[in-house]
Design a protein around this motif. Structure first.
Motif, PDB file in Angstrom:
ATOM      1  N   PHE A  10     -17.325 -59.278-117.068  1.00 28.11           N
ATOM      2  CA  PHE A  10     -18.207 -60.351-116.597  1.00 28.11           C
ATOM      3  C   PHE A  10     -17.358 -61.610-116.418  1.00 28.11           C
ATOM      4  N   PRO A  11     -16.936 -61.902-115.205  1.00 27.66           N
ATOM      5  CA  PRO A  11     -16.126 -63.114-115.026  1.00 27.66           C
ATOM      6  C   PRO A  11     -17.032 -64.348-115.057  1.00 27.66           C
ATOM      7  N   VAL A  12     -16.874 -65.161-116.074  1.00 30.04           N
ATOM      8  CA  VAL A  12     -17.753 -66.332-116.230  1.00 30.04           C
ATOM      9  C   VAL A  12     -16.918 -67.594-116.475  1.00 30.04           C
ATOM     10  N   ALA A  13     -15.726 -67.608-115.891  1.00 26.14           N
ATOM     11  CA  ALA A  13     -14.821 -68.734-116.159  1.00 26.14           C
ATOM     12  C   ALA A  13     -14.886 -69.815-115.088  1.00 26.14           C
ATOM     13  N   GLY A  14     -15.729 -69.612-114.057  1.00 24.24           N
ATOM     14  CA  GLY A  14     -15.834 -70.616-112.989  1.00 24.24           C
ATOM     15  C   GLY A  14     -16.436 -71.908-113.508  1.00 24.24           C
ATOM     16  N   MET A  15     -16.293 -72.969-112.735  1.00 28.10           N
ATOM     17  CA  MET A  15     -16.748 -74.281-113.212  1.00 28.10           C
ATOM     18  C   MET A  15     -18.202 -74.581-112.863  1.00 28.10           C
ATOM     19  N   GLY A  16     -18.777 -73.788-111.968  1.00 27.22           N
ATOM     20  CA  GLY A  16     -20.192 -73.979-111.627  1.00 27.22           C
ATOM     21  C   GLY A  16     -20.490 -75.353-111.074  1.00 27.22           C
ATOM     22  N   THR A  17     -19.628 -75.854-110.210  1.00 26.54           N
ATOM     23  CA  THR A  17     -19.767 -77.251-109.745  1.00 26.54           C
ATOM     24  C   THR A  17     -21.047 -77.472-108.941  1.00 26.54           C
ATOM     25  N   ARG A  18     -21.596 -76.393-108.363  1.00 27.30           N
ATOM     26  CA  ARG A  18     -22.814 -76.590-107.557  1.00 27.30           C
ATOM     27  C   ARG A  18     -24.026 -76.931-108.428  1.00 27.30           C
ATOM     28  N   PHE A  19     -23.880 -76.733-109.742  1.00 23.84           N
ATOM     29  CA  PHE A  19     -25.000 -77.064-110.623  1.00 23.84           C
ATOM     30  C   PHE A  19     -24.716 -78.273-111.516  1.00 23.84           C
ATOM     31  N   ARG A 105      -9.862 -65.448-122.538  1.00 24.21           N
ATOM     32  CA  ARG A 105      -9.838 -66.739-121.860  1.00 24.21           C
ATOM     33  C   ARG A 105      -9.051 -66.668-120.552  1.00 24.21           C
ATOM     34  N   GLN A 106      -9.622 -67.219-119.510  1.00 20.60           N
ATOM     35  CA  GLN A 106      -8.834 -67.498-118.304  1.00 20.60           C
ATOM     36  C   GLN A 106      -8.456 -68.971-118.419  1.00 20.60           C
ATOM     37  N   HIS A 107      -7.174 -69.241-118.601  1.00 24.60           N
ATOM     38  CA  HIS A 107      -6.791 -70.610-118.946  1.00 24.60           C
ATOM     39  C   HIS A 107      -6.895 -71.573-117.778  1.00 24.60           C
ATOM     40  N   LYS A 108      -6.809 -71.028-116.559  1.00 27.79           N
ATOM     41  CA  LYS A 108      -6.933 -71.864-115.356  1.00 27.79           C
ATOM     42  C   LYS A 108      -7.800 -71.110-114.378  1.00 27.79           C
ATOM     43  N   ALA A 109      -8.692 -71.820-113.681  1.00 23.47           N
ATOM     44  CA  ALA A 109      -9.572 -71.148-112.713  1.00 23.47           C
ATOM     45  C   ALA A 109      -8.767 -70.804-111.454  1.00 23.47           C
ATOM     46  N   LEU A 110      -8.029 -69.698-111.523  1.00 15.86           N
ATOM     47  CA  LEU A 110      -7.147 -69.314-110.409  1.00 15.86           C
ATOM     48  C   LEU A 110      -7.815 -68.326-109.457  1.00 15.86           C
ATOM     49  N   GLY A 111      -9.109 -68.122-109.614  1.00 17.16           N
ATOM     50  CA  GLY A 111      -9.824 -67.238-108.692  1.00 17.16           C
ATOM     51  C   GLY A 111     -10.410 -66.023-109.385  1.00 17.16           C
ATOM     52  N   LEU A 112     -11.348 -65.383-108.702  1.00 23.62           N
ATOM     53  CA  LEU A 112     -12.045 -64.219-109.269  1.00 23.62           C
ATOM     54  C   LEU A 112     -11.073 -63.071-109.557  1.00 23.62           C
ATOM     55  N   HIS A 114      -7.963 -63.230-110.319  1.00 23.17           N
ATOM     56  CA  HIS A 114      -7.197 -63.572-111.518  1.00 23.17           C
ATOM     57  C   HIS A 114      -8.044 -63.383-112.774  1.00 23.17           C
ATOM     58  N   ALA A 115      -9.328 -63.767-112.679  1.00 21.06           N
ATOM     59  CA  ALA A 115     -10.226 -63.614-113.839  1.00 21.06           C
ATOM     60  C   ALA A 115     -10.322 -62.137-114.234  1.00 21.06           C
ATOM     61  N   VAL A 116     -10.475 -61.271-113.252  1.00 17.36           N
ATOM     62  CA  VAL A 116     -10.575 -59.827-113.524  1.00 17.36           C
ATOM     63  C   VAL A 116      -9.259 -59.327-114.126  1.00 17.36           C
ATOM     64  N   ILE A 131     -19.322 -57.368-112.884  1.00 14.57           N
ATOM     65  CA  ILE A 131     -20.645 -57.932-112.574  1.00 14.57           C
ATOM     66  C   ILE A 131     -20.534 -59.451-112.511  1.00 14.57           C
ATOM     67  N   LEU A 132     -20.915 -60.027-111.398  1.00 14.96           N
ATOM     68  CA  LEU A 132     -20.989 -61.488-111.313  1.00 14.96           C
ATOM     69  C   LEU A 132     -22.425 -61.901-111.661  1.00 14.96           C
ATOM     70  N   PRO A 133     -22.595 -62.559-112.804  1.00 14.69           N
ATOM     71  CA  PRO A 133     -23.959 -62.823-113.282  1.00 14.69           C
ATOM     72  C   PRO A 133     -24.759 -63.752-112.362  1.00 14.69           C
ATOM     73  N   ASP A 134     -24.078 -64.509-111.492  1.00 12.66           N
ATOM     74  CA  ASP A 134     -24.892 -65.392-110.632  1.00 12.66           C
ATOM     75  C   ASP A 134     -25.508 -64.649-109.452  1.00 12.66           C
ATOM     76  N   ASP A 135     -25.113 -63.404-109.221  1.00 11.72           N
ATOM     77  CA  ASP A 135     -25.866 -62.560-108.299  1.00 11.72           C
ATOM     78  C   ASP A 135     -26.886 -61.792-109.122  1.00 11.72           C
TER      79      ASP A 135
HETATM   80  P1  UTP Z   1     -17.951 -69.025-107.754  1.00 17.61           P
HETATM   81  O1  UTP Z   1     -17.279 -68.954-106.457  1.00 17.61           O
HETATM   82  O2  UTP Z   1     -19.447 -68.983-107.744  1.00 17.61           O
HETATM   83  O3  UTP Z   1     -17.439 -70.316-108.502  1.00 17.61           O
HETATM   84  O4  UTP Z   1     -17.381 -67.830-108.641  1.00 17.61           O
HETATM   85  P2  UTP Z   1     -18.050 -71.109-109.724  1.00 17.61           P
HETATM   86  O5  UTP Z   1     -16.984 -71.947-110.297  1.00 17.61           O
HETATM   87  O6  UTP Z   1     -18.729 -70.169-110.683  1.00 17.61           O
HETATM   88  O7  UTP Z   1     -19.206 -72.017-109.090  1.00 17.61           O
HETATM   89  P3  UTP Z   1     -19.117 -73.276-108.071  1.00 17.61           P
HETATM   90  O8  UTP Z   1     -18.771 -72.689-106.729  1.00 17.61           O
HETATM   91  O9  UTP Z   1     -18.093 -74.258-108.590  1.00 17.61           O
HETATM   92  O10 UTP Z   1     -20.508 -73.829-108.117  1.00 17.61           O
HETATM   93  C1  UTP Z   1     -17.883 -66.518-108.588  1.00 17.61           C
HETATM   94  C2  UTP Z   1     -17.743 -65.854-109.936  1.00 17.61           C
HETATM   95  O11 UTP Z   1     -16.365 -65.766-110.300  1.00 17.61           O
HETATM   96  C3  UTP Z   1     -16.128 -66.396-111.552  1.00 17.61           C
HETATM   97  C4  UTP Z   1     -17.283 -67.371-111.727  1.00 17.61           C
HETATM   98  O12 UTP Z   1     -17.514 -67.649-113.100  1.00 17.61           O
HETATM   99  C5  UTP Z   1     -18.438 -66.627-111.059  1.00 17.61           C
HETATM  100  O13 UTP Z   1     -19.009 -65.649-111.933  1.00 17.61           O
HETATM  101  N1  UTP Z   1     -14.789 -67.046-111.497  1.00 17.61           N
HETATM  102  C6  UTP Z   1     -14.388 -67.726-110.391  1.00 17.61           C
HETATM  103  C7  UTP Z   1     -13.951 -66.962-112.587  1.00 17.61           C
HETATM  104  O14 UTP Z   1     -14.288 -66.340-113.627  1.00 17.61           O
HETATM  105  N2  UTP Z   1     -12.716 -67.547-112.521  1.00 17.61           N
HETATM  106  C8  UTP Z   1     -12.302 -68.216-111.415  1.00 17.61           C
HETATM  107  O15 UTP Z   1     -11.150 -68.725-111.428  1.00 17.61           O
HETATM  108  C9  UTP Z   1     -13.167 -68.313-110.333  1.00 17.61           C
END
Ligand code: UTP
Length: 297
Positions: A10-19, A105-112, A114-116, A131-135
């Motif tokens: 479950f990659p959940v390291a993104g920053m979720g900036t849209r929220f 931990r994914q220390h830097k948000a380097l992309g999906l 990289h997270a995997v 599984i991407l939980p936001d889908d």
């Molecule tokens: P999103 O593209 O939706 O990015 O990532 P985000 O950071 O979650 O949200 P926004 O765009 O800033 O609002 C798709 C999935 O990949 C994970 C996110 O946690 C999400 O589940 N992801 C993305 C990572 O785990 N690491 C990353 O470096 C990037």
């Protein structure tokens, strides 16, 4: 069973900036659809598909996720004392067996991709689900269970696919289809966010995958080569070029993009209306709203 999948990432390291500003203090995956956080829907779907090991790729500020899956002895004790058995049952769905859940931990948000890749040692030499939980997917048979069933037959790598209007294709990764066999298509390539008119099909990839360990090897090489964002789709595309099998799976169900505000609101309405305890009151409210709008037009 041949081709069994028991681990999910479950990659959940993104920053979720849209929220933002909500996600300044709480992880996107804790945002609540009706009364359950997004991550609970993902976990329930994984469990229904026979997943036994749950691997979270997290980042700073995600500790609420770890707490969510922990036991809450005081709360449980208080509910038990008050005889609130139904709520105790609800709480049970959030509990994980010891050792079934791991956090990396994914220390830097380097992309999906990289997270995997961060989860490679926990996955080892086995096929795994992502599984991407936001889908969030509403389906009679949960989407991942449909996919694991298909995987038992086909092996290879499987990505969940759904048809999108051609003019929306540029928002997705789009499959280049080699052979269309109905619910399963074999894939000769993938194009990330194609210019309108250049999309090779109307089949878009969404956030459910069953992947072979070779994808980790491909990500390994991408890690050592390129900087910047590492895309999961690139590693899957690489697998096609290496002669590996990649399939798209047309799942039965409705997908909501809960990573976007509009998608989250749509999911809230759909899941609200599907709940027996809310349907009547919420449905009446929505009907009233529509009537008011029509009268004003
Ligand atoms: P999103 O593209 O939706 O990015 O990532 P985000 O950071 O979650 O949200 P926004 O765009 O800033 O609002 C798709 C999935 O990949 C994970 C996110 O946690 C999400 O589940 N992801 C993305 C990572 O785990 N690491 C990353 O470096 C990037």
């Amino acid at each position: 069973m041949k081709n069994k999948v028991t681990k999910a990432i479950f990659p959940v390291a993104g920053m979720g900036t849209r929220f933002l500003p909500a996600t300044k203090a709480i992880p996107k995956e804790i945002l609540t659809l009706v009364d359950r956080p997004l991550i609970q829907y993902a976990i329930d779907e994984a469990r229904a598909a026979g997943i036994k090991e749950f691997i979270f790729v997290t980042s700073r500020g995600k500790s609420a996720l770890e707490d969510y899956f922990d036991h809450a002895p005081e709360l449980e004790h208080s509910l038990r004392k008050k005889g609130k058995d139904e709520l105790l049952e609800v709480l049970k769905t959030t509990n994980m067996d010891s050792g079934a859940i791991a956090y990396i931990r994914q220390h830097k948000a380097l992309g999906l991709g990289h997270a995997v890749w961060c989860a490679r040692r926990l996955v080892g030499n086995e096929p795994f689900a992502v599984i991407l939980p936001d889908d969030v997917i509403a389906a009679e048979t949960p989407c991942l269970a449909q996919m694991t069933e298909a995987f038992a037959e086909t092996g290879g790598n499987i990505v969940a696919a759904m048809e999108v209007p051609r003019d929306r294709a540029r928002a997705y990764g789009i499959l280049d289809v080699k052979e269309d066999m109905g619910s399963v298509v074999s894939v000769r390539g993938m194009v990330e966010k194609p210019e309108t008119g250049t999309e090779p099909s109307n089949l878009a990839v969404i956030g459910r995958y069953i992947l072979t360990p070779k994808i980790m090897q491909n990500l390994n090489r991408m890690k050592s080569g390129a900087g910047g964002e590492i895309q999961l789709t690139d590693a899957i595309e690489q697998e096609v070029r290496n002669g590996g099998e990649v399939f798209g799976y047309r799942f039965r169900g409705q997908r909501f993009d809960c990573g976007s505000k509009a998608g989250f609101l749509q999911a809230t309405v759909a899941f609200g209306l599907s709940r027996p305890d809310l349907r009547d009151e919420f449905g009446a409210y929505l009907t009233g709203l529509t009537q008011q709008q029509q009268a004003a037009e």
